[in-house]
Write a protein that holds these residues in place. Sequence first.
Motif, PDB file in Angstrom:
ATOM      1  N   ASP A 181      -8.545  -1.948  -7.908  1.00 55.43           N
ATOM      2  CA  ASP A 181      -7.522  -1.106  -8.539  1.00 55.43           C
ATOM      3  C   ASP A 181      -8.122   0.210  -9.020  1.00 55.43           C
ATOM      4  OD1 ASP A 181      -4.810  -0.700  -9.639  1.00 55.43           O
ATOM      5  OD2 ASP A 181      -5.855  -0.781 -11.562  1.00 55.43           O
TER       6      ASP A 181
ATOM      7  N   ASP B 209      -5.443  -4.552  -4.420  1.00 52.93           N
ATOM      8  CA  ASP B 209      -5.493  -3.825  -5.695  1.00 52.93           C
ATOM      9  C   ASP B 209      -4.883  -4.582  -6.862  1.00 52.93           C
ATOM     10  OD1 ASP B 209      -2.939  -3.475  -4.598  1.00 52.93           O
ATOM     11  OD2 ASP B 209      -2.659  -1.534  -5.544  1.00 52.93           O
TER      12      ASP B 209
ATOM     13  N   ARG C   8       2.801   1.830  -3.335  1.00 54.96           N
ATOM     14  CA  ARG C   8       1.960   2.414  -4.385  1.00 54.96           C
ATOM     15  C   ARG C   8       1.687   3.893  -4.096  1.00 54.96           C
ATOM     16  NH1 ARG C   8      -3.665   0.434  -7.355  1.00 54.96           N
ATOM     17  NH2 ARG C   8      -3.849   2.363  -8.578  1.00 54.96           N
TER      18      ARG C   8
ATOM     19  N   ASP D 212      -5.873   3.383   6.760  1.00 51.65           N
ATOM     20  CA  ASP D 212      -7.020   2.544   6.443  1.00 51.65           C
ATOM     21  C   ASP D 212      -7.509   1.850   7.697  1.00 51.65           C
ATOM     22  OD1 ASP D 212      -4.831   0.617   6.564  1.00 51.65           O
ATOM     23  OD2 ASP D 212      -6.143  -0.771   5.503  1.00 51.65           O
TER      24      ASP D 212
ATOM     25  N   VAL E 106      -8.801   2.395  -5.861  1.00 47.71           N
ATOM     26  CA  VAL E 106      -7.569   2.941  -5.296  1.00 47.71           C
ATOM     27  C   VAL E 106      -7.002   4.021  -6.209  1.00 47.71           C
ATOM     28  CG1 VAL E 106      -5.201   2.414  -4.591  1.00 47.71           C
ATOM     29  CG2 VAL E 106      -7.059   0.836  -4.010  1.00 47.71           C
ATOM     30  N   THR E 107      -7.050   3.794  -7.509  1.00 49.24           N
ATOM     31  CA  THR E 107      -6.577   4.806  -8.458  1.00 49.24           C
ATOM     32  C   THR E 107      -7.359   6.102  -8.303  1.00 49.24           C
ATOM     33  OG1 THR E 107      -5.859   3.154 -10.074  1.00 49.24           O
ATOM     34  CG2 THR E 107      -6.309   5.362 -10.906  1.00 49.24           C
TER      35      THR E 107
ATOM     36  N   VAL F 188       0.839  -1.206   0.000  1.00 46.16           N
ATOM     37  CA  VAL F 188       0.000   0.000   0.000  1.00 46.16           C
ATOM     38  C   VAL F 188       0.872   1.252   0.000  1.00 46.16           C
ATOM     39  CG1 VAL F 188      -1.678   1.324   1.349  1.00 46.16           C
ATOM     40  CG2 VAL F 188      -1.929  -1.165   1.132  1.00 46.16           C
TER      41      VAL F 188
ATOM     42  N   ALA G 148      -9.426   5.555   4.336  1.00 42.43           N
ATOM     43  CA  ALA G 148     -10.032   4.395   3.692  1.00 42.43           C
ATOM     44  C   ALA G 148     -10.773   3.588   4.747  1.00 42.43           C
ATOM     45  CB  ALA G 148      -8.964   3.538   3.017  1.00 42.43           C
TER      46      ALA G 148
ATOM     47  N   LEU H 203      -7.754  -1.925   0.220  1.00 42.13           N
ATOM     48  CA  LEU H 203      -6.512  -1.336  -0.290  1.00 42.13           C
ATOM     49  C   LEU H 203      -5.465  -2.396  -0.591  1.00 42.13           C
ATOM     50  CD1 LEU H 203      -5.633   1.918   1.721  1.00 42.13           C
ATOM     51  CD2 LEU H 203      -6.914   1.701  -0.408  1.00 42.13           C
TER      52      LEU H 203
END
Length: 312
Positions: free
Chosen positions: A292, A285, A98, A151, A295-296, A95, A178, A282
């Motif tokens: 995905d 993804d 990214r 999160d 999250v994007t 997480v 989140a 999360l």
Amino acid sequence: MAMDPEIAALLTQYGVDGPPPDTAPTVEEMRAGNRMLSLAVAPNPPRSVGSVTDDRIAGVPVRIYRPETPAPTPTVVFFHGGGYIVGDLDTHDGVCRRMCRDLGAVVVSVGYRLAPEFPFPAGFDDCVAVTSHVAESLPQYGGGVLAVAGDSAGGGLAAAVALAFRDEGRPLAAQLLAYPCVDMSSKNTHPSRTENATGYLLTTAEVENDIRLYLGEQPAAADFPPASPLLATSHEGLAPAVIGVGECDPLRDEGLAYADALIAAAVPVHKHRYPGLIHGFLNFDTKSKAVDEAVTQMLTEFSELLRSAAPL
């Protein structure tokens, strides 16, 4: 309600799609199970970033992710989920990588103390201490604006830190929450606690047990912040927020209620309720197209808040 089929298949693959056990697991079993699933779904090989360094800030273990982007960049202090009981720097490594990569930001992941060994407010105190140090030393990190993110339990901690900074007159550029745990009150009547009580990995019984272990001998703390940011007297003046929850999550409605409370207080908020997604999404993804995309979207909006914020 229907779970995202890719997530459903994943839970079946790892044998965590069945009913809750008759006997509640021990804390050690909870931690081992959470770590197993988190590491099993993590990207392999790990996502590439500029550098990753383990360190300590204010005596608290941290992992610092630096992007390939040249300074100045935003700095995000991140608090992992896990019900205040489980989770660590490793369970959310994917997480944070990214986040670092997609935001072009320095990410400071905080290994705060966990209950029941260290009940409330130990974990919160660690999160405030690390964020305060980073705020006072920004040139050593990204050198740009400062934000918080988290999160689940970490989302609740991020919200609580944002409240503490607001009360102290200390600026934050943004907050990313989140599926946050923001209402520990025994009077919690959010429908999702009943609608999604079982069948979606996290159960309402587990939420209630985590809260009991976290608060320890201070159950009355559940009715006030920092344990329950939703119950703050005022939400005015808080940092702009991105708040995303899954449809199939017992914590869904308190996260949405927190977004509504911020909106009512004239705080800019990006609010999302993602169909078919479960608690903890999360971490999934790379295993689900729907995750995905969610999250994007959240990271894109968070990046926009960071880029539009004035330097501290």
